[in-house]
Design an enzyme around this catalytic site. Structure first.
Site, PDB file in Angstrom:
ATOM      1  N   ASN A  10       0.872  -1.173   0.000  1.00 41.02           N
ATOM      2  CA  ASN A  10       0.000   0.000   0.000  1.00 41.02           C
ATOM      3  C   ASN A  10       0.909   1.223   0.000  1.00 41.02           C
ATOM      4  O   ASN A  10       1.486   1.571   1.024  1.00 41.02           O
ATOM      5  CB  ASN A  10      -0.895  -0.028   1.245  1.00 41.02           C
ATOM      6  N   TRP A  11       1.013   1.855  -1.174  1.00 39.88           N
ATOM      7  CA  TRP A  11       1.955   2.976  -1.302  1.00 39.88           C
ATOM      8  C   TRP A  11       1.411   4.270  -0.710  1.00 39.88           C
ATOM      9  O   TRP A  11       2.119   5.253  -0.631  1.00 39.88           O
ATOM     10  CB  TRP A  11       2.344   3.150  -2.786  1.00 39.88           C
ATOM     11  N   LYS A  12       0.132   4.270  -0.318  1.00 37.84           N
ATOM     12  CA  LYS A  12      -0.472   5.481   0.264  1.00 37.84           C
ATOM     13  C   LYS A  12      -0.159   6.680  -0.644  1.00 37.84           C
ATOM     14  O   LYS A  12      -0.175   6.537  -1.859  1.00 37.84           O
ATOM     15  CB  LYS A  12       0.012   5.669   1.708  1.00 37.84           C
ATOM     16  N   HIS A  93      -9.627   1.435   4.473  1.00 37.84           N
ATOM     17  CA  HIS A  93      -8.388   1.609   5.243  1.00 37.84           C
ATOM     18  C   HIS A  93      -8.643   2.555   6.416  1.00 37.84           C
ATOM     19  O   HIS A  93      -9.383   3.527   6.292  1.00 37.84           O
ATOM     20  CB  HIS A  93      -7.278   2.156   4.343  1.00 37.84           C
ATOM     21  N   GLU A  95      -6.981   4.848   7.663  1.00 39.18           N
ATOM     22  CA  GLU A  95      -6.665   6.266   7.432  1.00 39.18           C
ATOM     23  C   GLU A  95      -7.833   6.968   6.751  1.00 39.18           C
ATOM     24  O   GLU A  95      -8.059   8.159   6.956  1.00 39.18           O
ATOM     25  CB  GLU A  95      -5.367   6.381   6.612  1.00 39.18           C
ATOM     26  N   GLU A 164      -5.841  -4.776  10.370  1.00 38.34           N
ATOM     27  CA  GLU A 164      -4.800  -3.787  10.620  1.00 38.34           C
ATOM     28  C   GLU A 164      -5.119  -3.015  11.898  1.00 38.34           C
ATOM     29  O   GLU A 164      -5.899  -2.051  11.866  1.00 38.34           O
ATOM     30  CB  GLU A 164      -4.720  -2.787   9.458  1.00 38.34           C
ATOM     31  N   GLY A 170       2.337   2.054  10.837  1.00 33.27           N
ATOM     32  CA  GLY A 170       3.381   3.072  10.760  1.00 33.27           C
ATOM     33  C   GLY A 170       4.063   3.383  12.079  1.00 33.27           C
ATOM     34  O   GLY A 170       4.796   4.372  12.184  1.00 33.27           O
ATOM     35  N   SER A 210       3.004  -2.350  10.368  1.00 33.04           N
ATOM     36  CA  SER A 210       4.430  -2.475  10.700  1.00 33.04           C
ATOM     37  C   SER A 210       5.012  -3.840  10.345  1.00 33.04           C
ATOM     38  O   SER A 210       5.885  -4.356  11.055  1.00 33.04           O
ATOM     39  CB  SER A 210       4.675  -2.145  12.181  1.00 33.04           C
ATOM     40  N   GLY A 231       2.699  -1.244   4.283  1.00 34.34           N
ATOM     41  CA  GLY A 231       2.791   0.168   3.938  1.00 34.34           C
ATOM     42  C   GLY A 231       4.229   0.586   3.704  1.00 34.34           C
ATOM     43  O   GLY A 231       4.787   0.397   2.620  1.00 34.34           O
ATOM     44  N   GLY A 232       4.849   1.141   4.729  1.00 30.65           N
ATOM     45  CA  GLY A 232       6.180   1.723   4.590  1.00 30.65           C
ATOM     46  C   GLY A 232       7.212   0.795   3.963  1.00 30.65           C
ATOM     47  O   GLY A 232       8.024   1.235   3.135  1.00 30.65           O
TER      48      GLY A 232
HETATM   49  P1  PGA Z   1       2.644   0.127   7.636  1.00 22.96           P
HETATM   50  O1  PGA Z   1       1.200   0.414   6.981  1.00 22.96           O
HETATM   51  O2  PGA Z   1       3.144  -1.161   7.060  1.00 22.96           O
HETATM   52  O3  PGA Z   1       3.489   1.318   7.211  1.00 22.96           O
HETATM   53  O4  PGA Z   1       2.458   0.048   9.107  1.00 22.96           O
HETATM   54  C1  PGA Z   1       0.301  -0.622   6.750  1.00 22.96           C
HETATM   55  C2  PGA Z   1      -0.979  -0.092   6.158  1.00 22.96           C
HETATM   56  O5  PGA Z   1      -1.422   0.995   6.568  1.00 22.96           O
HETATM   57  O6  PGA Z   1      -1.582  -0.728   5.268  1.00 22.96           O
END
Ligand code: PGA
Length: 252
Positions: A10-12, A93, A95, A164, A170, A210, A231-232
């Protein structure tokens, strides 16, 4: 369970033309692990260029509007994602549930819109820290799931659930493997109750929050963890491919 593992990045809100080379590197190196499904969900404006850069590698969106079309300034329909070459989309998601105040009912409509257009859907659920601390994590996540799941039983592999925990995204923090096992087991039982044994057992349940090379193997070894939403650590091939390799080492 024996489901093929799925590792989705997930590149956000990351990714410019200059990053297409990284997408090419990820797709090329992911191809060395045919026992794992790998996909990248990139900003919608990058989808078409990413699809052209890595033909055959699944590129997805990170959100979809529930309506087919209409007066929805700034939004993207499922048909538009398909038109751009997307194979999948994330919905719900945390966010977006937080910043865009998306409710379960809307997430469900988004999931149905995506599936209805032939996209695979990754539906996210997860509890905030205070809920976990008060002992309400499983109940909260199951309630989210009940209200966000699409009405119809999913066809093979088209739906995945991403668990999640909001506090793990993150932050570098992750639940214990026992906590992940408890949650994924509860989600699995609810999917089977809702859709029946064959369909419920066919839905992949991803863990997200994470995930990185150093913890991927122990997370993938947890029962009912069928992959990861990353994500990251998905932005660079050097970080993502070791996670794919860890998934490949798990017996299917
Ligand atoms: P993260 O994000 O791996 O940076 O914790 C995961 C996500 O939000 O899908």
């Amino acid at each position: 369970m024996g489901l093929k593992k799925l590792v989705t990045g997930n590149w956000k809100m990351h990714g410019l033309s200059a990053d297409l080379a990284e997408i090419e590197a990820i797709a090329a190196r992911a191809g060395q692990y045919p026992q794992v499904d790998v996909a990248l969900c990139v900003p919608s404006i990058l989808i078409e260029r990413a699809v052209r850069a890595v033909p055959g590698f699944p590129i997805g969106g990170q959100d979809v509007h529930h309506a087919v079309k209409g007066a929805h300034t700034g939004c993207t329909s499922a048909q538009m994602l398909v038109d751009a070459g997307a194979a999948l989309t994330i919905v719900g998601h945390s966010e977006r549930r937080d910043a865009q105040r998306e409710r379960d009912e809307e997430v469900r409509a988004k999931a149905e819109a995506g599936l209805g257009c032939g996209l695979d859907v990754i539906l996210c659920v997860g509890e905030p820290l205070e809920v976990r601390e008060q002992g309400g994590a499983v109940g909260t996540v199951l309630a989210q799931l009940d209200a966000s799941l699409p009405a119809d039983p999913p066809k093979e592999a088209e739906l995945a659930i991403a668990y999640e925990p909001v506090w793990a995204i993150g932050t570098g923090k992750t639940p214990t493997t026992d906590e992940i096992a408890e949650m994924h087991g509860a989600i699995r039982r609810r999917l089977v109750e809702r859709f029946g044994t064959a369909e419920g057992e066919g839905v992949r349940i991803l863990y997200g929050g994470s995930v990185k090379a150093s913890n991927a193997a122990e997370i993938f070894a947890v029962p009912d963890v069928d992959g990861a939403l990353v994500g990251g650590a998905s932005l660079k091939a050097a970080d993502l491919i070791p996670i794919v390799a860890a998934a490949a080492r798990q017996p299917g």
